[in-house]
Every structure is written in structure tokens, then in C-alpha cells.
Design an enzyme around this catalytic site. Structure first.
Site, short mmCIF file in Angstrom:
data_model
loop_
_atom_site.label_atom_id
_atom_site.label_comp_id
_atom_site.label_asym_id
_atom_site.label_seq_id
_atom_site.Cartn_x
_atom_site.Cartn_y
_atom_site.Cartn_z
CB SER A 1 -4.03 5.81 2.24
OG SER A 1 -3.00 6.63 2.73
CE1 TYR B 1 0.14 2.07 0.91
CE2 TYR B 1 0.30 4.44 1.29
CZ TYR B 1 -0.22 3.19 1.63
OH TYR B 1 -1.11 3.07 2.67
P1 NDP Z 1 0.08 -3.07 9.58
O1 NDP Z 1 1.35 -3.35 8.88
O2 NDP Z 1 0.09 -2.96 11.07
O3 NDP Z 1 -1.03 -4.13 9.15
C1 NDP Z 1 -1.14 -4.60 7.83
C2 NDP Z 1 -1.95 -5.86 7.82
O4 NDP Z 1 -2.08 -6.30 6.45
C3 NDP Z 1 -1.28 -6.98 8.59
O5 NDP Z 1 -2.26 -7.67 9.33
C4 NDP Z 1 -0.73 -7.88 7.50
O6 NDP Z 1 -0.74 -9.24 7.94
C5 NDP Z 1 -1.77 -7.68 6.39
N1 NDP Z 1 -1.25 -8.05 5.10
C6 NDP Z 1 -0.22 -7.48 4.42
N2 NDP Z 1 0.00 -8.15 3.27
C7 NDP Z 1 -0.92 -9.16 3.22
C8 NDP Z 1 -1.18 -10.19 2.30
N3 NDP Z 1 -0.46 -10.32 1.17
N4 NDP Z 1 -2.18 -11.06 2.56
C9 NDP Z 1 -2.90 -10.94 3.70
N5 NDP Z 1 -2.70 -9.98 4.60
C10 NDP Z 1 -1.71 -9.10 4.37
O7 NDP Z 1 -0.45 -1.70 8.95
P2 NDP Z 1 -1.81 -0.88 9.15
O8 NDP Z 1 -2.71 -1.52 10.12
O9 NDP Z 1 -1.41 0.52 9.35
O10 NDP Z 1 -2.40 -0.99 7.67
C11 NDP Z 1 -3.68 -1.47 7.37
C12 NDP Z 1 -4.15 -0.78 6.10
O11 NDP Z 1 -4.25 0.61 6.32
C13 NDP Z 1 -3.24 -0.94 4.89
O12 NDP Z 1 -4.04 -1.12 3.74
C14 NDP Z 1 -2.51 0.39 4.82
O13 NDP Z 1 -2.09 0.69 3.51
C15 NDP Z 1 -3.59 1.32 5.28
N6 NDP Z 1 -3.19 2.61 5.82
C16 NDP Z 1 -2.28 2.73 6.83
C17 NDP Z 1 -1.96 3.96 7.34
C18 NDP Z 1 -0.94 4.16 8.42
O14 NDP Z 1 -0.38 5.27 8.53
N7 NDP Z 1 -0.68 3.15 9.26
C19 NDP Z 1 -2.62 5.18 6.86
C20 NDP Z 1 -3.55 4.94 5.78
C21 NDP Z 1 -3.83 3.72 5.31
P3 NDP Z 1 0.34 -10.36 7.60
O15 NDP Z 1 1.67 -9.66 7.50
O16 NDP Z 1 0.24 -11.29 8.76
O17 NDP Z 1 -0.14 -10.95 6.33
C1 8X3 Z 2 -0.35 5.56 4.94
C2 8X3 Z 2 -0.25 7.02 5.19
O1 8X3 Z 2 0.90 9.17 4.43
O2 8X3 Z 2 2.30 7.22 4.75
O3 8X3 Z 2 -1.25 5.27 3.92
O4 8X3 Z 2 0.85 7.37 2.85
S1 8X3 Z 2 1.01 7.71 4.25
#
Ligand code: NDP
Ligand code: 8X3
Length: 250
Positions: free
Chosen positions: A139, A152
Site C-alpha cells: 500500500s 495499518y
Molecule cells: P476488500 O475489503 O474489498 O477485500 C479484502 C479481501 O481480503 C476480501 O476478499 C476479504 O475476504 C479478504 N480477507 C480479509 N481478511 C481475511 C482473512 N483473515 N482471511 C482470508 N481473507 C481475508 O479490500 P481491497 O480489495 O481494497 O483490499 C485488498 C488488499 O489491498 C488489502 O491487503 C488492502 O490492505 C490492500 N490495499 C487496499 C487499498 C484500498 O484503498 N482499497 C489501497 C492499498 C492497499 P473475506 O472477508 O471473505 O475473508
Molecule cells: C489503503 C490505502 O491510504 O487508506 O492501503 O492507507 S490508505
């Protein structure tokens, strides 16, 4: 295509969009997440294009990760070509002294320990093939820190460090490691971070065009589809309206 694409966190957001993109390219999928019904819906949607194996598993549980992956057909395990370590979350946002221990543990256990457990379970198959690719979803929070982001940000800085460390440890086994660091992207991320508070979650994306999940899927495809002799170590991707973790043009 005879390489399976293993995606954690495939039930929404980046993981789901990546599953859809790789299916459209003809790659069979192994999709892991906790929400079984979401995975079942995705499987139903994509199964007419490619083979889809769904694994209902909490990445925080090492035993469950090992048993779930260990139960896969050896022929499938031997053909995994890409691991996308994407499962992750932020829980809460506020000053360190007001942090909730359970929120901290959920982030550390998912973003850091979960990534380690899944990686450890898959790498032996990559080593046996002398080939494989790991893409860690870090991220902008792994490049910078921002107010209220403390734990985080720490977990994502750790992912960033692990991407670099894993590349060193695995290079001699023919395994590529890429780090992908997105800025703000509209998925379920903020809804999870703000514990179901839709109004606060939506405010994160007010007044500008954020990234969307397919932008990240496209980038994962780009990383994966480079020629065998090329590895992209690290990409930071943000919306055109975002300049740093906290500076947006609105
Ligand atoms: P979402 O919340 O849409 O997706 C997160 C996914 O992670 C879901 O499929 C969820 O599935 C899964 N997950 C969470 N906890 C667990 C667990 N304990 N075991 C297995 N699966 C898990 O968010 P994003 O798609 O945005 O996030 C994906 C990744 O990208 C994350 O690592 C996030 O930190 C990162 N990220 C996101 C950003 C953003 O602005 N959206 C920016 C930068 C990084 P389920 O709940 O079914 O388990
Ligand atoms: C998710 C993006 O800026 O909320 O990783 O940390 S931010």
C-alpha cells in the site's frame, strides 16, 4: 493455460477483480477468502471460462492454511504459477493511544502473519519447479505514514520489507517477487476499516475519481505477464488526483 493463479482475499475488491481478469485470459484459479458464499458466487460466474477452485479459509489460522492448501490435488499444487498475497484489511483509524488492541491484532494477524503462512505453504511448490511469482499487495501506507494510520501503516511497511527480503531469499530458486503499493481505491476496504459505517467510508472517495479494483487487477496482470527474464520489483499506483498518502486534488 496450464498455470494456476492463487489469489488470497478473492471474495471482493482487488482479489475478485483479479480473478475475473485472469479468468478472461484463460487461467485456472485457486481463490481463498473467509466468505464461502461470495466465493461460490464468483465460482458460478467464472466456471464457464476456466476451472475455479475455492478455498474457504482464514489466513490468520496457520493450521487451517496448511490443511487447506495441503488438501489440494498434488497435480494442481505443482502447477501454481502465481501467488497474489492480497488478503488484508485496515480496522479503525485514530491516534495510537486510542487504538483498540483487537483491531491491531486483526491487522497484524491478517496483513502480516497471514501473508507469511500462505507464502510458506506455497513456496515449496515454486522451489520444486524452480519457477514462480509472488505479488504482495502492500500500500501507499507501506511507503508513508499518515495520521491515524499507525498500525495499518506498520503492517504495510512490513509487507514492503518482506517483498524485498523474499526477493533476496528466493531469487536463487527462480522465484520472482513483486510489491504492489496502491493508493486510495474504492472497494469494501473503507467499509471494513470504519466497521460498517457507510457514510464515513464513502467520504474517503468524495470529490475525486479514486482507483477502482480493475485498475489493480490490470497492474497485477502487467506484473505477471512480463517476459520470464523480467521482474518488476515495485509499483506504486495512485489515482491521478492523489499525490501522496494525504494529498488529494478535490
Ligand atoms: P476488500 O475489503 O474489498 O477485500 C479484502 C479481501 O481480503 C476480501 O476478499 C476479504 O475476504 C479478504 N480477507 C480479509 N481478511 C481475511 C482473512 N483473515 N482471511 C482470508 N481473507 C481475508 O479490500 P481491497 O480489495 O481494497 O483490499 C485488498 C488488499 O489491498 C488489502 O491487503 C488492502 O490492505 C490492500 N490495499 C487496499 C487499498 C484500498 O484503498 N482499497 C489501497 C492499498 C492497499 P473475506 O472477508 O471473505 O475473508
Ligand atoms: C489503503 C490505502 O491510504 O487508506 O492501503 O492507507 S490508505
Amino acid at each position: 493455460m496450464d498455470q494456476y493463479i492463487f489469489i488470497t482475499g478473492a471474495s471482493s475488491g482487488f482479489g475478485e477483480a483479479s480473478a475475473e481478469l485472469f479468468a478472461s485470459k484463460g487461467y485456472p484459479l485457486i481463490l481463498m477468502a473467509r466468505r464461502e458464499e461470495r466465493l461460490a458466487e464468483l465460482k458460478e460466474k467464472l466456471s464457464n471460462q476456466v476451472e475455479v477452485i475455492t478455498l474457504t479459509c482464514d489466513v490468520r489460522n496457520e493450521e487451517s492454511v496448511n490443511n487447506t492448501i495441503g488438501a489440494l490435488d498434488p497435480g494442481v499444487l505443482a502447477k501454481i504459477g502465481l501467488l497474489v498475497n492480497n488478503a488484508g484489511l485496515a480496522v479503525g483509524k485514530g491516534p495510537i493511544d486510542e487504538g483498540i488492541t483487537d483491531d491491531w491484532e486483526r491487522m497484524i494477524d491478517t496483513n502480516l502473519k497471514g501473508l507469511l503462512y500462505v507464502t510458506k505453504a506455497i513456496v515449496p511448490f515454486f522451489k520444486a519447479n524452480r519457477k514462480g511469482h509472488i505479488i504482495n499487495i502492500a500500500s501507499i501506507a507501506g511507503k508513508e505514514v499518515y495520521p491515524g494510520g499507525n498500525v495499518y501503516c506498520a503492517t504495510k511497511h512490513a509487507v514492503d520489507a518482506l517483498s524485498r527480503a523474499m526477493r533476496i531469499d528466493l531469487v536463487s530458486h527462480g522465484i520472482k517477487v513483486s510489491n504492489l503499493a496502491p493508493g486510495a481505491a474504492e472497494t469494501e476496504f473503507s467499509l471494513v476499516r470504519f466497521k460498517g459505517d457507510m457514510e464515513t467510508a464513502n467520504r474517503v472517495y468524495d470529490g475525486y475519481d479514486p482507483l477502482v479494483a480493475s485498475d489493480i487487477a490490470d497492474t497485477i496482470w502487467f506484473l505477471f505477464s512480463r517476459p520470464a527474464h523480467v521482474n518488476i520489483n515495485d509499483i506504486t499506483i495512485m489515482a491521478s488526483a492523489q499525490a501522496s498518502a494525504t494529498i488529494f486534488s478535490k
